[in-house]
Write an enzyme that holds these catalytic residues in place. Structure first.
Site, short mmCIF file in Angstrom:
data_model
loop_
_atom_site.label_atom_id
_atom_site.label_comp_id
_atom_site.label_asym_id
_atom_site.label_seq_id
_atom_site.Cartn_x
_atom_site.Cartn_y
_atom_site.Cartn_z
N TRP A 239 0.83 -1.21 0.00
CA TRP A 239 0.00 0.00 0.00
C TRP A 239 0.86 1.26 0.00
O TRP A 239 0.49 2.26 0.59
CB TRP A 239 -0.96 0.03 1.19
CG TRP A 239 -1.92 -1.11 1.29
CD1 TRP A 239 -1.62 -2.44 1.29
CD2 TRP A 239 -3.34 -1.03 1.39
NE1 TRP A 239 -2.75 -3.19 1.41
CE2 TRP A 239 -3.83 -2.35 1.48
CE3 TRP A 239 -4.23 0.03 1.45
CZ2 TRP A 239 -5.19 -2.63 1.61
CZ3 TRP A 239 -5.59 -0.26 1.58
CH2 TRP A 239 -6.05 -1.57 1.65
N HIS A 240 1.99 1.23 -0.69
CA HIS A 240 2.91 2.36 -0.67
C HIS A 240 3.25 2.86 -2.07
O HIS A 240 4.43 3.05 -2.39
CB HIS A 240 4.21 1.96 0.05
CG HIS A 240 4.02 1.56 1.47
ND1 HIS A 240 4.96 0.80 2.15
CD2 HIS A 240 3.03 1.81 2.36
CE1 HIS A 240 4.54 0.59 3.39
NE2 HIS A 240 3.37 1.20 3.53
N PRO A 241 2.28 3.13 -2.94
CA PRO A 241 2.63 3.62 -4.28
C PRO A 241 3.18 5.04 -4.23
O PRO A 241 2.66 5.91 -3.54
CB PRO A 241 1.29 3.58 -5.02
CG PRO A 241 0.25 3.73 -3.95
CD PRO A 241 0.82 3.00 -2.76
#
Length: 548
Positions: free
Chosen positions: A466-468
């Protein structure tokens, strides 16, 4: 229908948008409007720290996106769609990364800006109110409450000991002198409740009316007249509306910010023309350079009832929830992720390349507990991936899901590091503190012994942490989407302040870094605003200098 005109219009109320809107409200006399596609954060599962597992399990307050096939299979690619964005639905882990990450940002902008770790540290400290540290690396008195986890369950205690037996040092502060080692988690939790960016910065300004908040307002494009941004178009239900602004700041995140830009005519000309979108600025790298931390989870069953599996569902979950609501204590008062390791499996003295959260449950994708048999999930993530992906338009409909290609493990160097991480975790599980209680390896499973077999398993299970970041990168070169002051090249009165501007991903969870970069970026914006908004901007296509 027009909703009026403001001095500053901010798009997105996530980690960055909350910082931006609040800082502008506090440091200028500007009128401020903040648009959020999701609803209010008035949900008890948001406030309860462990509630994120249920939110994610049921896709509440999320954009329910998917990737294009990764190694043959699409992967879920969710992001927060609620006031507070990801800070309202994430696991609350507070990790800054490595000083080298920010020094690489500085290299990207050269002498045109100030993005080194030395420049960023004051912003981290100014925001922080840490319950355990006050030193050259940590601040107290800021608005973002951070706690050091102290009440650690036995299974996590054993994990921490096993990593030390494996050879890592105990490091109580991975946000301090060094990231290397095994440590208790630092988390954005305060008085047994989630402390989101809304709680830290924004809520008081909404309540006072200083910031005009519009929820369920999905921005579809920036209104550009000539080469100047003058407002945004958005949908409220099925109704199309506009709001005008002297200055527009996109803080919609690494998926939506490039999507909005492309629908506004700022992007790769050939792609825009293919969907009949008029080209305002031919900016080929909009949506490119997507980076994320790929995760892959090794799992093992353990003997007895160690960990939190028994409270993850059924009667156990009901009891834990009741204990929380009555006394604000117990496992539900934390995030149930109580310890973490950072290291390089090939060299324990080098900068870490792997992060591993020690989850005292058997979980799906490292987030949602599953089953009733007690166990441990070792959630491994590559901290400095070499793979690069992209976000592109699927069609000309601004409400459509974009095409998302994180390109997980697309670079052979990433696969090599991931295989080394799995082999390292097996060594950790074989250390005395864990070997005595581990009952059975569930994943990858004992048959996966060769590099080829482990690699195939990694490709099968790899997913997002969840770290774009990175899809509107900053830089001093002609290809950069924004300059060092985060102004969109080629468009006046338009800035991007969110994780999409990162030239390279940080070696840690992106929540804390995004809030700090937002403070750095909005500080520059306010400096320019106070000068009457008469500032230089650079047209990336012509290199001409004009006035905004």
């Amino acid at each position: 229908m027009s909703e009026g005109k403001f001095d500053v219009v901010v798009v997105g109320s996530g980690a960055a948008g909350c910082v931006v809107a609040s800082y502008v409200a506090e440091h200028t006399n500007a009128s401020v409007a903040l648009l959020e596609a999701g609803s209010s954060d008035n949900d008890s599962m948001i406030r309860m720290p462990v509630g994120y597992a249920k939110l994610l399990e049921h896709d509440r307050h999320l954009w329910t996106y998917e990737t294009i096939p990764q190694h043959g299979v699409p992967r879920p690619y969710r992001s927060g769609r609620v006031l507070g964005g990801g800070t309202s639905v994430n696991a609350m882990c507070y990790v800054r990364g490595q000083a080298a990450d920010y020094d690489e940002w500085q290299e990207a902008v050269g002498d045109t800006g100030n993005w080194s770790f030395k420049d960023m540290l004051p912003h981290f400290k100014a925001q922080e109110n840490h319950d355990s540290f006050s030193n050259e690396f940590h601040g107290v008195g800021g608005e973002l409450n951070v706690m050091l986890t102290t009440n650690i369950n036995e299974l996590n205690q054993r994990c921490m000991k096993a990593f030390q037996e494996y050879g890592l040092p105990y490091n109580v502060d991975y946000n301090g002198v060094s990231q290397i080692g095994v440590a208790p988690i630092q988390a954005t939790i305060h008085n047994a409740r989630r402390w989101s960016a809304v709680d830290a910065y924004l809520r008081k300004h909404i309540l006072s009316g200083r910031v005009k908040l519009l929820t369920e307002a999905t921005v579809t494009r920036v209104l550009i007249e000539g080469k100047k941004a003058v407002g945004v178009e958005y949908l409220h239900g099925n109704q199309k509306k506009t709001i005008r602004g002297e200055e527009i700041i996109l803080s919609a995140g690494s998926l939506h910010t490039p999507k909005i830009l492309m629908h506004s005519g700022v992007g790769a000309a050939a792609q825009l023309k293919a969907f009949g979108i008029e080209v305002t600025v031919d900016s080929a790298e909009v949506g490119e350079n997507l980076q994320d931390h790929p995760i892959f989870c090794a799992k093992a069953f353990v003997k007895g009832d160690m960990g939190y599996q028994k409270i993850a569902s059924g009667i156990g979950a009901m009891k834990a929830g009741l204990r929380y609501f009555l006394a604000k204590e117990g496992p539900a008062a934390g995030n149930c992720i109580e310890s973490v390791s950072h290291w390089n499996p090939e060299d324990f003295t080098a900068l870490p390349t792997v992060q591993c959260f020690h989850l005292p449950v058997i979980s799906v994708q490292g987030l949602m507990p599953t089953g009733t048999r007690s166990g441990v999930t070792m959630e491994m993530a590559l901290l400095r991936p070499h793979s690069r992906g992209w976000v592109r338009l699927a069609d000309d409909n601004p409400t459509s899901m974009p095409l998302i290609n994180p390109n997980f493990i697309g670079d052979e160097r990433d696969l090599k590091t991931a295989i080394s991480a799995v082999r390292a975790i097996r060594k950790v599980l074989a250390q005395p503190s864990l070997a005595s209680i581990v009952d059975e390896e569930l994943e990858p499973g004992l048959p996966a012994q060769s590099d080829e077999a482990i690699g195939e398993w990694i490709k099968k299970v790899v997913n997002t942490e969840w770290h774009p970041v990175g899809t509107c990168r900053m830089g001093k070169d002609r290809g950069a989407v924004v300059d060092a002051r985060l102004r969109v090249n080629g468009v006046e009165s338009l800035r991007i302040i969110d994780a999409s501007i990162m030239p390279n991903i940080v070696a840690g969870n992106t929540n804390a870094p995004t809030q700090a970069l937002a403070r750095n970026g909005v500080t520059m914006f306010v400096e320019d605003f106070r000068r009457g908004r008469v500032v230089e901007f650079r047209d990336a296509r012509s290199e001409e200098v004009g006035l905004a």
